[in-house]
Structures are given as structure tokens and as C-alpha cells.
Write a protein that holds these residues in place. Structure first.
Motif, PDB file in Angstrom:
ATOM      1  N   GLU A 104      60.083  30.390  36.591  1.00 31.01           N
ATOM      2  CA  GLU A 104      59.046  29.525  37.523  1.00 31.01           C
ATOM      3  C   GLU A 104      59.017  30.499  38.724  1.00 31.01           C
ATOM      4  O   GLU A 104      60.200  30.706  39.603  1.00 31.01           O
ATOM      5  CB  GLU A 104      59.828  28.258  37.805  1.00 31.01           C
ATOM      6  N   HIS A 105      58.007  30.718  39.046  1.00 29.20           N
ATOM      7  CA  HIS A 105      57.659  31.428  40.515  1.00 29.20           C
ATOM      8  C   HIS A 105      57.206  30.573  41.371  1.00 29.20           C
ATOM      9  O   HIS A 105      56.392  29.780  41.490  1.00 29.20           O
ATOM     10  CB  HIS A 105      56.501  32.548  40.157  1.00 29.20           C
TER      11      HIS A 105
ATOM     12  N   GLN B 259      68.656  31.674  40.176  1.00 29.90           N
ATOM     13  CA  GLN B 259      67.787  31.846  41.160  1.00 29.90           C
ATOM     14  C   GLN B 259      67.658  33.090  41.692  1.00 29.90           C
ATOM     15  O   GLN B 259      68.737  33.629  42.084  1.00 29.90           O
ATOM     16  CB  GLN B 259      67.669  30.891  42.106  1.00 29.90           C
TER      17      GLN B 259
ATOM     18  N   SER C 200      65.983  29.375  31.310  1.00 30.59           N
ATOM     19  CA  SER C 200      64.845  29.054  32.313  1.00 30.59           C
ATOM     20  C   SER C 200      65.661  29.557  33.856  1.00 30.59           C
ATOM     21  O   SER C 200      66.741  29.712  33.937  1.00 30.59           O
ATOM     22  CB  SER C 200      64.400  27.572  32.490  1.00 30.59           C
TER      23      SER C 200
ATOM     24  N   GLU D  27      64.229  30.651  38.493  1.00 29.18           N
ATOM     25  CA  GLU D  27      63.391  30.575  39.093  1.00 29.18           C
ATOM     26  C   GLU D  27      63.200  31.667  40.199  1.00 29.18           C
ATOM     27  O   GLU D  27      64.457  32.297  40.700  1.00 29.18           O
ATOM     28  CB  GLU D  27      63.767  29.309  40.223  1.00 29.18           C
TER      29      GLU D  27
END
Length: 454
Positions: free
Chosen positions: A288-289, A383, A409, A411
Motif C-alpha cells: 500500500e502506497h 513499512q 502485505s 506499506e
């Protein structure tokens, strides 16, 4: 008194403590994996030698005796013909099924084909060439048969560990050639007879010029992170090194990004290569950006907000310069954050201490220059924060590729200051996509500190 040294198991990648100081380039195992390595695997297998290159003639790789007949780990890489020793070594890594890049690359490389492989960061490219290296090297030769060139010391250490974990049970030795440590230790290892060399271009060229390294017996050559290896910074050294290897060698190029100019340049080094391209978009949704427009003076406070909200996963913060990274890490440390700093001026020993702290969780925040953008193999980075923008879309791809690996997932947070807007537009244009971005809403802090790190 300290009774042990922190390390990471080369087989299962778990933190462990060993009663000796780990040597660079040599595998270290936790108690369970060490026990497994010494139970039931028998003596090292002999490599087939009938097809070894003679007087520079091209060699043809034939399936080695015993491939495909592994009673203990027959389900591991079941569709690929491998020796018992290699299959068992893969099993000890807790791997059973090949990733797409491995499934499509390994058979072609075992068949002696040159290859260009492109796949997303974290897709298993290292194992895709490490397995063929373990298979084709003959431990009785005691000359350099495989050469892997990589852009950074950290990547050299990781690649050497993977290859050694696969090949050591067959008696194949792996030597790492990197700057930042005494060259005499490497010279001694080469005199003892290295089968595989993993090195950075500068140090490898140093050994060639001093006569401590000879590449006339190289059968298998790999350029890892090929886009950087063939770029202006390394291209001249790489070309000088390749000129010392036999024309009959087998060559493989691997990278997460493969611009057209790299493919064009590669044609002078490869013969009718197999091209393996794994759709990078398959893993893109796992990252996720979050892109924030922000004033330079607000960056440190914004970074602290992100770090205060962090979970249990490691965080990687990218700065632009060595000085900026040192200064930022020092400031975060003074504010009480468990942080380490990785940048090019550190000695090899200092780099390894920083990485042990990051991998073990002792310092789960790593502030780094682009030296950490490629090949940094740490499981579960939650992250990535682009505190400073990278200079190109390729570096952006490699930076954010440190998270969201292998289907997990992740980030990616990117700060864009007003004076970086033009550069950010160029990066997006190079990537062929636009990222939605929003203004950073500064939150009041009682101990807010200005940035001053530019």
C-alpha cells in the motif's frame, strides 16, 4: 562477560546465539538446524565431471547421477532434477515448492542455457541461480568455477550464505570478496581453493590485478541486480572482470527491473539467452502506497508520528546521503527510538553488527542510504519510509520492494517536499503510474524538533 554472539540461522533465517564470532560469508546455524545437518544425510556427493570444459571448449551440463532419487526429501522441488544433497539442503531451508522464477529458470540453467531473469523483489531470484551453481560445481577441481557479481557488500554476504547453505554438504567452498575488511583474509581463502566466488566489482577487480584471483576456469557467471551492474557506476569494472573469464562460460542476469538498455547491453555478454519474466504486478497489490506532500521542516515530526504508531514489524527508513542518514539516526537514537544506521562509510564489521541488530529485533528501525535498496533480505519488513526521495524510478522500485515480499502485505510511505515535486513527477512518469497523494497534517508534539537534515 558476553557468552555468545547474535546471528541469523542460514537455514531457517531465525535469530540465534552462537558461542563464536560469525565469520563473513560462512553459514551459521541454530541448534535445531545444526542437528538436522548432521543427521542422516551421508557423505558429500561427488559431482559429475565427464562434461567439464576442456581447453576452453563449451561444456554441456548433463543431469548429475542421483538427481530425482531423494528418499528423504523427494517432495522438495519435485518437478526439477536435482542431486540428493541439493534437494536435502533446500528442505533444510523449509522450502518445498519453487517460486515461478525458480521453476522457470533452474531447468534452463541446468541445461546450460544463458538466461535473463526478471522478477519482483522477494520472488526468490537468489535461489534461482544458487541451485544451478550448487549442482554444476565440481568440488574436486579446487578452482573458481562460478562467479556471482553483486553491487553491495550486504547482498554479497546474503548470496554467499545461500550458495554455501546449498553447496557446502557437497564440499563446494564459497568465498566472499568485498571491501571494508582486510584483503589478506580473502587472499588466503582463494589460495586454499575457492569453487564459488561472490563479490562486488571493485574488490573482485583488485584481486584480479594483484594476481590472487584467476577466472580462467569459470563455467557459470551471474550478474545479480543486473540493471545496476551494467549501469555507468559499475559497467567498466564489470566489463574488465568479464574479459578475464572464458568465452565459453554460461551467463545469467537477474534483476527486479530490466530497462530496455540493459537488455540491449546484455546481448554482448550472452548467447541466445532464455528470457524469463515474471509479472511484477502479481505482487504489487501487497504494497500500500501512502504519498504525503510535506514541508521540509515537518519531516522529522511526521517520521516520529509514523514510528510511534509502528507495530512489531521492522521499519526501513531511506535517506539520501550518508551524512543525512547518520544525522537522522543519531537524532532518533537521542529521542529513544531503537534505531540502527546503514551507509557506505561503515566498515564491514560495523555493517554486520547493524544488520544483526535489525534482524534480531534489537534495533527494529533501520535508517539507510540506497545501499539497503538492493538485496536486503530481512523477513517481514512492515513499512518502508522514503524520508528523502530516490533519484530514479528504479531505485524507488527497489526501495519499496523491501516490504510486501513473497505475498505478505506491506506499506510504503513517501514524503515529497515542494522542491521535490518535479523529481516525483519524473519518478511516476518512469514507473508509468501515478500515486494519489495528500498533504501531511502535522500533529502537535510537545517535543517537536526541526529537520535540518537536508
Amino acid at each position: 562477560m558476553r557468552r555468545g554472539h547474535d546471528a541469523v540461522c542460514s537455514a531457517c533465517d531465525s535469530p540465534t546465539t552462537v558461542p563464536f564470532r560469525p565469520a563473513p560469508g560462512r553459514p551459521v546455524y541454530c541448534r535445531a538446524c545444526f542437528t538436522n545437518r548432521h543427521q542422516g544425510f551421508g557423505p558429500p556427493a561427488k559431482a559429475a565431471t565427464a562434461n567439464r570444459a576442456v581447453n576452453g571448449a563449451p561444456r554441456k551440463v548433463e543431469p548429475a547421477a542421483g538427481r530425482g532419487h531423494d528418499a528423504d526429501s523427494g517432495g522438495v522441488f519435485a518437478g526439477v532434477e536435482l542431486t540428493h544433497a541439493t534437494r536435502a539442503a533446500i528442505a533444510r531451508m523449509a522450502i518445498s515448492e519453487p517460486t515461478p522464477i525458480q521453476e522457470r529458470s533452474i531447468p534452463s540453467l541446468l541445461a546450460g542455457r544463458d538466461l535473463v531473469g526478471q522478477a519482483q523483489t522477494g520472488s526468490g531470484k537468489t535461489l534461482a541461480f544458487a541451485v544451478p551453481i550448487a549442482e554444476v560445481c565440481d568440488p574436486s577441481v579446487r578452482r573458481v568455477q562460478a562467479l556471482v557479481l553483486v553491487p553491495t557488500r550486504e547482498l554479497a554476504l546474503q548470496v554467499a550464505g545461500v550458495v554455501s547453505g546449498l553447496a557446502s554438504s557437497r564440499g563446494v567452498s564459497v568465498t566472499q570478496l568485498v571491501g571494508g575488511r582486510p584483503i589478506r583474509r580473502e587472499q588466503a581463502a582463494l589460495r586454499r581453493g575457492a569453487d564459488v566466488v561472490v563479490g562486488t566489482p571493485g574488490r573482485t577487480l583488485d584481486h584480479l590485478r594483484q594476481g590472487s584471483l584467476k577466472l580462467d576456469a569459470v563455467r557459470f557467471l551471474v550478474l545479480d541486480e543486473a540493471d545496476e551492474m551494467l549501469d555507468q557506476g559499475f559497467a567498466r569494472d564489470v566489463e574488465a572482470i568479464l574479459s578475464r573469464t572464458p568465452a565459453s562460460r554460461q551467463t545469467a542476469l537477474f534483476s527486479a527491473t530490466m530497462p530496455h538498455w540493459v537488455a540491449n547491453t546484455a546481448t554482448q555478454y550472452l548467447r541466445n539467452p532464455v528470457k524469463v519474466e515474471i509479472d511484477a504486478a502479481l505482487q504489487e497489490p501487497t504494497v500500500e502506497h501512502l504519498v504525503y506532500s510535506i514541508q521540509r521542516d515537518d519531516k522529522i515530526a511526521a517520521l516520529r508520528t509514523l514510528l510511534d504508531d509502528r507495530g512489531s514489524d521492522p521499519i526501513l527508513v531511506f535517506g539520501r546521503t550518508k551524512h543525512g542518514v547518520r544525522k537522522l539516526a543519531k537524532k532518533l537514537d537521542a529521542l529513544g527510538y531503537p534505531v540502527g544506521a546503514l551507509q557506505g562509510n561503515l566498515s564491514q564489521g560495523a555493517r554486520e553488527r547493524v544488520m544483526r541488530g535489525f534482524r534480531s529485533g534489537a534495533a527494529p528501525i533501520l535508517v539507510a542510504t540506497n545501499v539497503a535498496a538492493r538485496g536486503l533480505d530481512v523477513n517481514g519488513i512492515g513499512q518502508v519510509i522514503n524520508y528523502d526521495l530516490p533519484d530514479s524510478e528504479r531505485l524507488f522500485t527497489h526501495r519499496v520492494g523491501r516490504t510486501g515480499r513473497m505475498g505478505r502485505s506491506g506499506e510504503a510511505v513517501t514524503f515529497v517536499t515542494p522542491d521535490e515535486e518535479r523529481k516525483w513527477r519524473e519518478i511516476q512518469r518512469g514507473l508509468g503510474r501515478r500515486f494519489p497523494h495528500r498533504p501531511w497534517r502535522a500533529r502537535p508534539r510537545s517535543s517537536s524538533v526541526g529537520s535540518g537534515l537536508g
